[in-house]
Write a protein that holds these residues in place. Structure first.
Motif, PDB file in Angstrom:
ATOM      1  N   ILE A  19       0.847  -1.203   0.000  1.00 54.98           N
ATOM      2  CA  ILE A  19       0.000   0.000   0.000  1.00 54.98           C
ATOM      3  C   ILE A  19       0.885   1.257   0.000  1.00 54.98           C
ATOM      4  N   GLU A  20       1.964   1.186   0.764  1.00 58.72           N
ATOM      5  CA  GLU A  20       2.922   2.301   0.812  1.00 58.72           C
ATOM      6  C   GLU A  20       3.498   2.569  -0.592  1.00 58.72           C
ATOM      7  N   ALA A  21       3.865   1.500  -1.310  1.00 51.68           N
ATOM      8  CA  ALA A  21       4.450   1.647  -2.661  1.00 51.68           C
ATOM      9  C   ALA A  21       3.418   2.231  -3.618  1.00 51.68           C
ATOM     10  N   HIS A  22       2.157   1.822  -3.435  1.00 52.63           N
ATOM     11  CA  HIS A  22       1.088   2.356  -4.285  1.00 52.63           C
ATOM     12  C   HIS A  22       1.056   3.885  -4.191  1.00 52.63           C
ATOM     13  N   TRP A  23       1.103   4.416  -2.968  1.00 49.60           N
ATOM     14  CA  TRP A  23       0.989   5.873  -2.794  1.00 49.60           C
ATOM     15  C   TRP A  23       2.272   6.603  -3.159  1.00 49.60           C
ATOM     16  N   LEU A  24       3.405   6.021  -2.789  1.00 51.29           N
ATOM     17  CA  LEU A  24       4.675   6.723  -3.049  1.00 51.29           C
ATOM     18  C   LEU A  24       4.987   6.811  -4.532  1.00 51.29           C
ATOM     19  N   GLY A  73       2.800   5.738  -7.198  1.00 49.78           N
ATOM     20  CA  GLY A  73       1.651   5.703  -8.110  1.00 49.78           C
ATOM     21  C   GLY A  73       1.531   4.363  -8.812  1.00 49.78           C
ATOM     22  N   ALA A  74       1.836   3.265  -8.106  1.00 54.48           N
ATOM     23  CA  ALA A  74       1.797   1.931  -8.714  1.00 54.48           C
ATOM     24  C   ALA A  74       0.440   1.269  -8.454  1.00 54.48           C
ATOM     25  N   ALA A  75      -0.156   0.721  -9.504  1.00 51.13           N
ATOM     26  CA  ALA A  75      -1.407  -0.037  -9.341  1.00 51.13           C
ATOM     27  C   ALA A  75      -1.060  -1.380  -8.688  1.00 51.13           C
ATOM     28  N   PRO A  76      -2.041  -2.021  -8.018  1.00 48.91           N
ATOM     29  CA  PRO A  76      -1.725  -3.294  -7.333  1.00 48.91           C
ATOM     30  C   PRO A  76      -1.048  -4.308  -8.252  1.00 48.91           C
ATOM     31  N   GLU A  77      -1.503  -4.393  -9.524  1.00 46.11           N
ATOM     32  CA  GLU A  77      -0.910  -5.407 -10.420  1.00 46.11           C
ATOM     33  C   GLU A  77       0.503  -5.025 -10.883  1.00 46.11           C
TER      34      GLU A  77
END
Ligand code: NDP
Ligand code: MG
Length: 397
Positions: free
Chosen positions: A231-236, A238-242
């Protein structure tokens, strides 16, 4: 010569705080510990005040603050002012004389001070991943509006940051196809479901590679830590879960990797010592000596990779699910996890019941949109109450 940077260390007495002060002490011409904070453990904070002579020392707890005050006066340390409470934590995070804030409080308690640092445009060194898990949208907005500089301290995210181009804005234009988030797998990587049912807090607190505070150590054993990091990587970034793939890498030598569209995979390697990402972020864009021993690649010898097993470690699945759901779901997961981890540490919950409790709380209270910090705080409170209730009912059975 550069001006000396004033640093606030939130969570100074914790593992990250102590490592941060270790790096600061190596560069007295660059950094000054301006404010040091803790929750209630005034003795280590007193010792840090004796050594670093900060302008402010803050404790959340009033009685502990009184004890710190008497300790400082007894030692004739007049240059440090003692403050207490949440307001004071926010004040030293936003103080006009502060350049950089190390956000290293553990858990949801770190959210408001981290937000205060971001809103007031500091260089924010973010260790407290719970801030992004609970309210990633709000926090990133505060960073933009406050014109803060955000640098990740979590070793994986710091590694990813180092593997991205300097002018990185988002994944696609940079040619990034995937983020490979490495995980040691924790002490129970090879345990069967039957063995997992009987693990004790002492076994779980014994991480194979990293020395960390108790909460994150248990999160590493359940793989919730990796879930929070997804979740942290998603926000930092802009990565989608996939676009985020978790890779079990038991040696913890590769701290994460970035895959590009031309077939290149960039990785950051080093000994597992948090002083590397701390020194990287403190010095950025320059490099600083951190005191970490150079990696002996020959002694390392072998690097292994495995896929995670979400059947034995369902916390990782739950984290991907709440990321897809969005809204208050990640804050609910985070709060339920904090209650579950504490119950496990207090011998009031089995290791395998940690994900069960979290899943039950998520089902029971549902997901709502997040418009403000109040929505996040409400979800956090409700999740804690629901989790406590579940624990009480379970004990009564
Ligand atoms: P620790 O448990 O070692 O330290 C926590 C610090 O936060 C202590 O200074 C503690 O004070 C303070 N604190 C605890 N509760 C509160 C509160 N309610 N209000 C104010 N201060 C509080 O944690 P770590 O250093 O291991 O972790 C800190 C953060 O960094 C976590 O979010 C973790 O996920 C993250 N992180 C840690 C890594 C590591 O290697 N340790 C790696 C990557 C991320 P006191 O001493 O008085 O209790
Ligand atoms: Mg990490």
């Amino acid at each position: 010569m550069n001006k000396v940077q004033n640093i606030t260390v939130l969570g100074a007495t914790g593992t990250i705080g102590v490592n941060t002060l270790d790096v600061i002490a190596r560069h007295p011409q660059r950094f000054r510990a301006y404010a040091l904070t803790a929750n209630s453990r005034f003795e280590p904070l007193l010792e840090q005040c004796r050594r670093f002579r900060p302008r402010y020392a803050v404790l959340l707890d009033v009685l502990a603050a009184e004890q710190l005050e008497s300790g400082l006066r007894a030692q004739g340390l007049e240059d440090t002012e003692v403050l207490c409470g949440l307001d004071a934590l926010e004040r030293v995070s936003a103080h006009p004389e502060v350049d950089t804030v190390m956000a290293a409080i553990v858990g949801a308690a770190g959210l408001q001070p981290s937000l205060a640092a971001a809103s007031s445009g500091k260089k924010v060194l973010l260790a407290n991943k719970e801030t992004l898990v609970m309210s990633g949208g709000l926090f990133m907005q505060a960073v933009r509006q406050g014109e803060a500089t955000l640098l990740p301290i979590d070793s994986e995210h710091n590694a990813i940051f180092q593997c991205l181009p300097r002018d990185f804005a988002s994944l696609e234009p940079s040619g990034v196809t995937k983020i490979l988030l490495t995980a040691s797998g924790g002490p129970f990587r090879k345990f069967t479901q039957e063995q997992l049912a009987h693990v004790t807090p002492q076994q779980a607190l014994n991480h194979p590679n990293w020395v960390m505070g108790p909460k994150i150590t248990i999160d590493s054993a359940t793989l919730m830590n990796k879930g929070l990091e997804v979740i942290e990587a998603h926000w930092l970034f802009g990565a989608a879960p996939e676009q985020i793939e978790v890779v079990i890498h038991p040696q913890s030598v590769i701290h994460s990797m970035v895959q590009y569209n031309d077939g290149s995979v960039l990785a950051e390697l080093g000994n597992p010592d948090m002083r590397t990402p701390i020194a990287h972020a403190l010095g950025w864009p320059e490099r600083l000596a951190s005191g970490v021993a150079p990696l002996d690649i020959f002694a390392t010898g072998q690097l292994d990779f495995e896929r995670p097993d979400t059947a034995r470690f369902p916390c990782l699945r739950l984290a991907f699910e709440v990321l897809e759901k969005g809204g208050t779901a990640p804050a609910t997961l985070n709060a339920a996890n904090e209650i579950a981890v504490q119950a496990f540490l207090d011998n009031g919950l089995a290791f395998v019941d940690i994900p069960r409790l979290i899943e039950r709380v998520l089902e029971e209270i549902g997901t709502h949109p997040v418009h403000s910090l109040e929505d996040v705080v409400k979800a956090d409170t409700l999740a804690r109450l629901t989790a406590q209730d579940w624990l009480e009912r379970k004990t009564a059975c």
